[in-house]
Design a protein around this motif. Sequence first.
Motif, PDB file in Angstrom:
ATOM      1  N   GLU A  99      80.139  73.260  20.560  1.00 14.32           N
ATOM      2  CA  GLU A  99      80.025  73.030  22.004  1.00 14.32           C
ATOM      3  C   GLU A  99      80.006  71.547  22.381  1.00 14.32           C
ATOM      4  OE1 GLU A  99      78.002  76.944  21.037  1.00 14.32           O
ATOM      5  OE2 GLU A  99      78.008  74.922  20.189  1.00 14.32           O
ATOM      6  N   ALA A 100      79.630  70.694  21.450  1.00 13.38           N
ATOM      7  CA  ALA A 100      79.595  69.252  21.709  1.00 13.38           C
ATOM      8  C   ALA A 100      81.011  68.711  21.541  1.00 13.38           C
ATOM      9  CB  ALA A 100      78.624  68.561  20.766  1.00 13.38           C
ATOM     10  N   ARG A 101      81.705  68.557  22.656  1.00  9.93           N
ATOM     11  CA  ARG A 101      83.113  68.153  22.585  1.00  9.93           C
ATOM     12  C   ARG A 101      83.287  66.643  22.511  1.00  9.93           C
ATOM     13  NH1 ARG A 101      85.542  66.029  26.865  1.00  9.93           N
ATOM     14  NH2 ARG A 101      87.627  66.548  26.150  1.00  9.93           N
ATOM     15  N   LEU A 102      82.245  65.901  22.821  1.00  9.54           N
ATOM     16  CA  LEU A 102      82.312  64.441  22.787  1.00  9.54           C
ATOM     17  C   LEU A 102      80.962  63.935  22.302  1.00  9.54           C
ATOM     18  CD1 LEU A 102      83.854  61.804  23.736  1.00  9.54           C
ATOM     19  CD2 LEU A 102      82.650  62.089  25.901  1.00  9.54           C
ATOM     20  N   VAL A 103      80.972  63.029  21.327  1.00 10.46           N
ATOM     21  CA  VAL A 103      79.747  62.398  20.823  1.00 10.46           C
ATOM     22  C   VAL A 103      79.987  60.901  20.853  1.00 10.46           C
ATOM     23  CG1 VAL A 103      78.141  62.171  18.883  1.00 10.46           C
ATOM     24  CG2 VAL A 103      79.255  64.378  19.316  1.00 10.46           C
ATOM     25  N   VAL A 104      79.113  60.173  21.569  1.00 13.78           N
ATOM     26  CA  VAL A 104      79.317  58.742  21.770  1.00 13.78           C
ATOM     27  C   VAL A 104      78.050  57.981  21.420  1.00 13.78           C
ATOM     28  CG1 VAL A 104      79.891  56.972  23.491  1.00 13.78           C
ATOM     29  CG2 VAL A 104      80.914  59.234  23.676  1.00 13.78           C
ATOM     30  N   LEU A 105      78.205  56.922  20.628  1.00 17.52           N
ATOM     31  CA  LEU A 105      77.106  56.000  20.335  1.00 17.52           C
ATOM     32  C   LEU A 105      77.009  55.022  21.495  1.00 17.52           C
ATOM     33  CD1 LEU A 105      75.014  54.963  18.254  1.00 17.52           C
ATOM     34  CD2 LEU A 105      76.829  53.477  17.369  1.00 17.52           C
ATOM     35  N   THR A 106      75.793  54.826  22.015  1.00 19.76           N
ATOM     36  CA  THR A 106      75.619  53.956  23.179  1.00 19.76           C
ATOM     37  C   THR A 106      74.510  52.948  22.929  1.00 19.76           C
ATOM     38  OG1 THR A 106      74.004  55.432  24.222  1.00 19.76           O
ATOM     39  CG2 THR A 106      76.320  55.807  24.758  1.00 19.76           C
ATOM     40  N   SER A 107      74.386  52.020  23.849  1.00 20.07           N
ATOM     41  CA  SER A 107      73.263  51.081  23.812  1.00 20.07           C
ATOM     42  C   SER A 107      72.219  51.564  24.809  1.00 20.07           C
ATOM     43  CB  SER A 107      73.751  49.674  24.187  1.00 20.07           C
ATOM     44  OG  SER A 107      74.282  49.692  25.491  1.00 20.07           O
ATOM     45  N   GLY A 108      71.039  51.003  24.719  1.00 20.63           N
ATOM     46  CA  GLY A 108      70.006  51.353  25.679  1.00 20.63           C
ATOM     47  C   GLY A 108      68.982  52.315  25.112  1.00 20.63           C
ATOM     48  N   GLU A 109      68.260  52.950  26.007  1.00 22.89           N
ATOM     49  CA  GLU A 109      67.149  53.831  25.641  1.00 22.89           C
ATOM     50  C   GLU A 109      67.608  55.053  24.849  1.00 22.89           C
ATOM     51  OE1 GLU A 109      63.680  56.387  27.973  1.00 22.89           O
ATOM     52  OE2 GLU A 109      64.939  54.972  29.086  1.00 22.89           O
ATOM     53  N   TYR A 110      68.782  55.555  25.165  1.00 18.73           N
ATOM     54  CA  TYR A 110      69.343  56.711  24.461  1.00 18.73           C
ATOM     55  C   TYR A 110      70.480  56.217  23.569  1.00 18.73           C
ATOM     56  CZ  TYR A 110      66.779  59.480  27.886  1.00 18.73           C
ATOM     57  OH  TYR A 110      65.795  60.037  28.652  1.00 18.73           O
ATOM     58  N   GLN A 111      70.395  56.531  22.285  1.00 24.63           N
ATOM     59  CA  GLN A 111      71.408  56.040  21.344  1.00 24.63           C
ATOM     60  C   GLN A 111      72.706  56.834  21.405  1.00 24.63           C
ATOM     61  OE1 GLN A 111      68.252  56.757  20.569  1.00 24.63           O
ATOM     62  NE2 GLN A 111      67.354  54.867  19.812  1.00 24.63           N
ATOM     63  N   LEU A 112      72.640  58.081  21.869  1.00 24.41           N
ATOM     64  CA  LEU A 112      73.815  58.945  21.876  1.00 24.41           C
ATOM     65  C   LEU A 112      73.980  59.626  23.231  1.00 24.41           C
ATOM     66  CD1 LEU A 112      73.164  60.746  18.474  1.00 24.41           C
ATOM     67  CD2 LEU A 112      74.848  58.932  18.887  1.00 24.41           C
ATOM     68  N   ILE A 113      75.218  59.922  23.559  1.00 32.59           N
ATOM     69  CA  ILE A 113      75.541  60.790  24.692  1.00 32.59           C
ATOM     70  C   ILE A 113      76.527  61.820  24.173  1.00 32.59           C
ATOM     71  CG2 ILE A 113      76.654  60.983  26.953  1.00 32.59           C
ATOM     72  CD1 ILE A 113      75.723  58.184  27.585  1.00 32.59           C
ATOM     73  N   ILE A 114      76.295  63.079  24.513  1.00 34.00           N
ATOM     74  CA  ILE A 114      77.252  64.124  24.168  1.00 34.00           C
ATOM     75  C   ILE A 114      77.698  64.815  25.449  1.00 34.00           C
ATOM     76  CG2 ILE A 114      76.300  64.481  21.865  1.00 34.00           C
ATOM     77  CD1 ILE A 114      75.036  67.100  22.877  1.00 34.00           C
ATOM     78  N   GLN A 115      78.902  65.347  25.420  1.00 30.61           N
ATOM     79  CA  GLN A 115      79.376  66.189  26.511  1.00 30.61           C
ATOM     80  C   GLN A 115      79.453  67.609  25.978  1.00 30.61           C
ATOM     81  OE1 GLN A 115      83.437  65.856  27.924  1.00 30.61           O
ATOM     82  NE2 GLN A 115      82.806  66.378  29.996  1.00 30.61           N
ATOM     83  N   VAL A 116      78.928  68.538  26.761  1.00 32.05           N
ATOM     84  CA  VAL A 116      78.882  69.941  26.369  1.00 32.05           C
ATOM     85  C   VAL A 116      79.482  70.768  27.495  1.00 32.05           C
ATOM     86  CG1 VAL A 116      77.359  71.843  25.713  1.00 32.05           C
ATOM     87  CG2 VAL A 116      76.821  69.524  24.980  1.00 32.05           C
ATOM     88  N   LEU A 117      80.341  71.728  27.140  1.00 31.27           N
ATOM     89  CA  LEU A 117      80.932  72.646  28.107  1.00 31.27           C
ATOM     90  C   LEU A 117      80.548  74.061  27.724  1.00 31.27           C
ATOM     91  CD1 LEU A 117      82.918  70.065  27.864  1.00 31.27           C
ATOM     92  CD2 LEU A 117      84.429  71.464  29.220  1.00 31.27           C
ATOM     93  N   LEU A 118      80.000  74.794  28.692  1.00 23.94           N
ATOM     94  CA  LEU A 118      79.508  76.149  28.444  1.00 23.94           C
ATOM     95  C   LEU A 118      79.868  77.059  29.616  1.00 23.94           C
ATOM     96  CD1 LEU A 118      76.078  74.774  27.348  1.00 23.94           C
ATOM     97  CD2 LEU A 118      77.648  75.920  25.798  1.00 23.94           C
ATOM     98  N   ARG A 119      79.721  78.372  29.395  1.00 15.61           N
ATOM     99  CA  ARG A 119      80.080  79.342  30.437  1.00 15.61           C
ATOM    100  C   ARG A 119      79.098  79.359  31.610  1.00 15.61           C
ATOM    101  NH1 ARG A 119      81.124  82.042  25.778  1.00 15.61           N
ATOM    102  NH2 ARG A 119      83.296  82.539  25.407  1.00 15.61           N
ATOM    103  N   ASP A 120      77.797  79.288  31.296  1.00 13.37           N
ATOM    104  CA  ASP A 120      76.791  79.423  32.356  1.00 13.37           C
ATOM    105  C   ASP A 120      75.493  78.766  31.905  1.00 13.37           C
ATOM    106  OD1 ASP A 120      75.511  81.308  30.601  1.00 13.37           O
ATOM    107  OD2 ASP A 120      76.708  82.921  31.467  1.00 13.37           O
ATOM    108  N   TYR A 121      74.491  78.810  32.782  1.00 23.26           N
ATOM    109  CA  TYR A 121      73.218  78.159  32.474  1.00 23.26           C
ATOM    110  C   TYR A 121      72.416  78.896  31.417  1.00 23.26           C
ATOM    111  CZ  TYR A 121      74.218  74.689  35.939  1.00 23.26           C
ATOM    112  OH  TYR A 121      74.804  73.649  36.609  1.00 23.26           O
ATOM    113  N   ASP A 122      72.651  80.186  31.250  1.00 22.77           N
ATOM    114  CA  ASP A 122      72.016  80.904  30.141  1.00 22.77           C
ATOM    115  C   ASP A 122      72.501  80.330  28.810  1.00 22.77           C
ATOM    116  OD1 ASP A 122      70.511  82.576  31.751  1.00 22.77           O
ATOM    117  OD2 ASP A 122      72.027  84.168  31.760  1.00 22.77           O
ATOM    118  N   GLU A 123      73.809  80.074  28.720  1.00 22.42           N
ATOM    119  CA  GLU A 123      74.351  79.463  27.493  1.00 22.42           C
ATOM    120  C   GLU A 123      73.804  78.060  27.302  1.00 22.42           C
ATOM    121  OE1 GLU A 123      78.535  79.384  26.757  1.00 22.42           O
ATOM    122  OE2 GLU A 123      78.670  81.564  26.593  1.00 22.42           O
ATOM    123  N   LEU A 124      73.627  77.313  28.390  1.00 22.62           N
ATOM    124  CA  LEU A 124      73.056  75.974  28.275  1.00 22.62           C
ATOM    125  C   LEU A 124      71.629  76.054  27.729  1.00 22.62           C
ATOM    126  CD1 LEU A 124      73.047  72.914  28.645  1.00 22.62           C
ATOM    127  CD2 LEU A 124      72.416  73.297  31.054  1.00 22.62           C
TER     128      LEU A 124
END
Length: 158
Positions: A99-124
Motif C-alpha cells: 500500500e505504500a506507493r511512495l517512500v521518501v527520506l526527508t529532513s525535519g521532525e519526521y524522517q520519512l513520508i509515505i503515500q498510501v492509497l486505499l479503498r476506504d477509511y476502514d482500510e486506512l
Amino acid sequence: MEGKMHRSLFSQLDDLDYAIANALQENARLPFTQIAKDLDVTEKTVRMRVQQMQEEGVLSLVGVVNPVKVGLNVQVYIQIAVEACKLDDVVAALNEIYEARLVVLTSGEYQLIIQVLLRDYDELSEFLMTKLNKIDGITKVNVINMLKVIKSRFKFIR
C-alpha cells in the motif's frame, strides 16, 4: 528565447533528445514515424534515441492509472518519525508494504513520508493498526488526508 531558457534546465539532453522527450511527454503513444517526420530525422534515429534514454533512466513510457477510478478513494501522506538507529530497518519494512506507493527520506521532525492509497477509511484504520504500527522503530506518525487534488501533472519539460 523562452524555449532556450527552459531547454537550458535540461543540459544533459541534446536538442534532438529534448525534442523527442517533449513530444512523448505530450502523447506517449505518438508513433515514432510521426515524431521523425516532425523533427526531420529517420524513424530509426527516434527509436534508438528513445531506447537509449530509457536505458539511461531519463525516459519512462508508462500508463498512469487514476486511483479514484479504480476504487482507491482514500489517499494519504503519512509523516513518520523514526529512532535514528532503526531508520534502515523501517525503510526496509516500508518497502515491503504494498500500500505504500511512495517512500521518501526527508529532513525535519519526521524522517520519512509515505503515500498510501486505499479503498476506504476502514482500510486506512486496518493499515495503521496491523501494518504501520507493527514496525519497530517508528516513534510517531502524522496522517495527512488528501482532500482534493487540485493540480497533478507529469510534464517536466517544455
